[in-house]
Design a protein around this motif. Sequence first.
Motif: not given
Length: 290
Positions: A251-257
Amino acid sequence: MAAAAALPMLEQLSQRVIRILGCNPGAHRLQGTNTYLVGTGKRRILVDTGDSGIPQYISQLKSALEQFSVSLQEIVITHWHPDHVGGVDDICHAFGQKYAVSKIKRLSVPDVPLQETDYTFIKDQHTFHTEGATLKVHFNPGHTEDHFILHLLEDNIVFSGDTILGGTTTVVEDLHSYMKSLHDILNIGPSTIYPGHGHVIDNPGETVQGYINHRNMREQQILACLKANKDTAMEPMDIVKIVYVGVAENLHLSAANNVNQHLLKLQRDKKVESSDGVKWKISEKMDSSL
């Protein structure tokens, strides 16, 4: 977390509102798009239309119109996403009518063209009238640039589109605009919210304030992270690894967005700065005030 109770495919929510599920469930759509028939007369307004190519939805819509012995007056679209505007052509084709379709015009790119009818582009504060119902438009961007909500004046109900969802948070295109839009809903003070996806929201003030509090908390965490690392410019993913403790790595990519949206808002608020839009530092003014 317990699974959300299944919503009926067709449900009369009030004297003036009937909800019809769009038959298009998905990860970001919950049980599907909520579309709404509004009014008390023989001709009613349809709010949103679901996706294209969903014959089950057309069948449900026909059943609703037959069950209540009504027809469509016109179609109102809260924003351009395909799960809200996609069903317009199918509806016009199925009923053999060139219905009026109203929405706010997109500015960054042209609206996706319709084949069976045409758009009528409206402005903030436009009012729709049908027997038994008055719907006032409030421009409510953030989820998308063209997003608006509808205030049903007779019952003090807000159709929130995708600004507020029943059971989850929403995707945000412009956080600065989105935060203002949340406050605008609070200022209306609706008694109930009918969202674009999910269950009816009977505690709108508490729900909207919860959205605001969550975003504000995350903003303070990001600012604190940048202050603690003020000698190093940080990318959004660097911040995620510090702030989103315990969040699964997938879920880190969504969190980065999400972090990137916060950084862009904070840049507009002159609280952070970046020379390249990739690596960020806290502004000197904010560093001295924290």
